[in-house]
Scaffold this active site. Structure first.
Site, short mmCIF file in Angstrom:
data_model
loop_
_atom_site.label_atom_id
_atom_site.label_comp_id
_atom_site.label_asym_id
_atom_site.label_seq_id
_atom_site.Cartn_x
_atom_site.Cartn_y
_atom_site.Cartn_z
N TYR A 59 57.58 26.34 -13.83
CA TYR A 59 57.38 27.14 -12.72
C TYR A 59 58.07 28.43 -12.65
CZ TYR A 59 54.59 23.53 -10.92
OH TYR A 59 53.29 22.35 -10.71
N TYR A 89 48.31 25.27 -5.09
CA TYR A 89 49.28 25.09 -3.96
C TYR A 89 50.87 25.53 -4.45
CZ TYR A 89 51.84 21.03 -6.37
OH TYR A 89 52.66 20.36 -7.12
N ARG A 90 51.12 25.90 -5.82
CA ARG A 90 52.29 26.16 -6.47
C ARG A 90 52.09 26.69 -7.87
NH1 ARG A 90 56.05 21.03 -7.84
NH2 ARG A 90 58.05 21.80 -8.10
#
Length: 523
Positions: A91, A466-467
């Site tokens: 991420y 969601y991410r």
């Protein structure tokens, strides 16, 4: 890594800001060499490291030092990117959204401030890792269990704030947050919810307040810097039963979801259910070349043969129930009967009782591990991964539709298919792991094209991530488009009010302060 300056910040302004930071934390914790910038870069960067290159890092050891740094950042107009431990691999790790931003490393603040056995909660600082908390609970004989993500070498707080999840009854980590202390973008300090009253005894047990409640405003946001967090833990159960099976066919995921989902909602199963495809097991057993060394995606017939050779189904189901033994036995019988309506395959049962050793490889026991990081080695070379994870309703209709579409998009880009579903009470997170060699420019370019295609396809189907990784925060934010992005417009209005100088994490989750709004991708 060469120095880049934040947009609108001059070299003399930046140097003056770093010198001011040194006055707060000292030379040792103001980190501004090329090696320091390398350390805070995105280890798994899908492309040019300079895209999210930090300008420097600064590491406070207390709330007061954090306040001082934030005030100085305002004075010198230097943006800060707060991290807990910087282990958010896939991420962006520790890297900032805007190149040149100074990483605010909260990892030195790693105290476990309180553990309450009776009410089953703890209070932690940002740098407390899952391993730290686990070892503390065991060393001090606290009768409490954690919930841990698949890869648990990061921060308890950081994972909860970024909407991470685990595989116990307490697996929805953002829901476990109860009461925060936050340094605001001006350097002021606030406490959320019942903590708004000095000395309130219910701060970490009641998740609301008198008037609006703000814990969730600080998750996945750039509205402030969380320095303390109450976090609910699971009381150690008396007994647990695991029911495991391999489901042979891809389409089995439909009836699996329709069988488990009602039992999640009625409380018969209270654990987040992780249903992984076979590649999720293979990546822990070796590298791709150990199973198949041909070009492009692994052909279906090869994958079928590998599953046969290793006695794997297309999907693995592992249901765990917790509590008193008699209740668990009754629950297990109900679950078996429900599955028997769809398959002749029987569950393999494993029971555990308090006092026995736990299986440290089973995330249902809440034991942290970093073993899943092995997936990065799948492609060989300097491996890495990205996760594309839309949220879908937990019904076979939605699950099968999303599976079919994402599978087709991934196949069109000639990438190995590795999907899993984590089932909550009413939703499922569809995690598609995309693994690549970050030194292979063709693989990286293809993965980027694939990620863009998956975002567009999910949006067309009515599903949202969601991410996501730093590089796709704007494209994902763009898909939340109701009424000309009304939700984002509200978030940015709040951001401008709380952070008029745009100091804290500009661009995080696609939320841009007015000062940096021109940086939005595509604007």
């Amino acid at each position: 890594m060469r120095l880049q300056l934040p947009p609108g910040v001059t070299a003399s302004q930046f140097d003056a800001g770093l010198n001011a930071f040194r006055g707060v934390v000292g030379d040792d914790w103001t980190l501004a060499t090329d090696l320091d910038r390398d350390t805070y870069a995105d280890y798994y960067a899908p492309g040019d490291l300079d895209e999210h290159a930090p300008g420097a890092a600064v590491a406070p050891a207390s709330v007061e030092e954090t306040q001082a740094i934030v005030r100085l950042a305002n004075e010198h107009r230097i943006p800060l990117w707060p991290i807990s431990r910087g282990k958010n691999l896939g991420y962006g790790a520790a890297a900032p959204r805007v190149p040149g931003t100074v990483v605010l490393d909260m990892g030195r603040m790693r105290r476990i401030l309180e553990v309450n056995d009776d009410l089953a909660y703890c209070v932690v600082e940002p740098g407390v890792s899952f391993f730290d908390l686990y070892e503390y609970l065991r060393a001090n004989n606290h009768p409490l269990w954690m919930s841990v993500p698949g890869n648990a070498w990061g921060s308890v707080m950081g994972n909860a704030l970024d909407h991470g999840f685990g595989y116990t009854p307490y697996g929805f980590h953002a829901r476990n947050i109860c009461g925060m202390e936050v340094v605001m973008p001006t350097g002021d300090v606030m406490r959320t919810n019942m903590g708004g009253m000095e000395g309130n005894h219910s701060w970490h047990v009641y998740p609301l307040s008198f008037g609006p409640s703000f814990d969730q405003m600080f998750t996945q946001s750039n509205m402030g810097i969380v320095t303390k967090m109450g976090y609910w833990l699971q009381p150690e159960p008396e007994h647990s039963i695991s029911l495991s099976m391999e489901a042979p066919n891809e389409e089995d995921i439909g009836w699996i979801v329709d069988t488990i989902s009602p039992m999640r909602r009625n409380g018969l199963i209270d654990q987040n259910q992780f249903v992984s495809s076979s590649l999720g097991r293979l990546v822990l057993m070796g590298q791709r070349s150990d199973f198949y060394d041909g070009p492009g995606a692994m052909p279906d017939e090869v994958a079928d043969q590998i599953r046969a050779d290793h006695n794997l189904g297309f999907w693995a189901v592992n249901i765990r129930v917790y509590g008193e033994e008699a209740v668990n036995r009754a629950k297990a019988d109900v679950i078996r009967r429900a599955f028997a309506e769809h398959t002749d395959t029987e569950f393999v049962e494993t029971a555990w009782s308090r006092g026995e050793e736990v299986n440290t490889m089973d995330p249902g026991f809440g034991v942290p591990t970093a073993v899943p990081l092995q997936m990065a080695n799948w492609t060989g070379g300097r491996g890495a991964h990205l996760g594309f994870s839309p949220i879908v309703p937990a019904t076979s209709e939605h699950i099968l539709r999303q599976l079919e579409r994402s599978r087709a998009v991934i196949a069109a880009h000639d990438v190995d298919f590795y999907a899993s579903f984590t089932l909550g009470e009413r939703y499922a997170t569809n995690i598609n792991m995309l693994m690549y060699d970050r030194d292979d420019e063709e693989q990286v370019a293809n993965i980027r094209r694939l990620f863009n295609a998956l975002i567009a396809d999910a949006r067309e189907s009515g599903y949202g991530e969601y991410r996501t990784h730093l590089s796709w925060m704007d494209p994902v934010s763009d898909t939340y488009d109701f009424n000309d992005h009304a939700q984002r417009r509200m978030a940015e209005a709040i951001k401008d009010a709380l952070d008029p100088n745009g100091i804290i994490a500009p661009g995080k989750q696609g939320i841009w302060p007015e000062r940096y709004r021109a940086q939005r991708e595509g604007s």
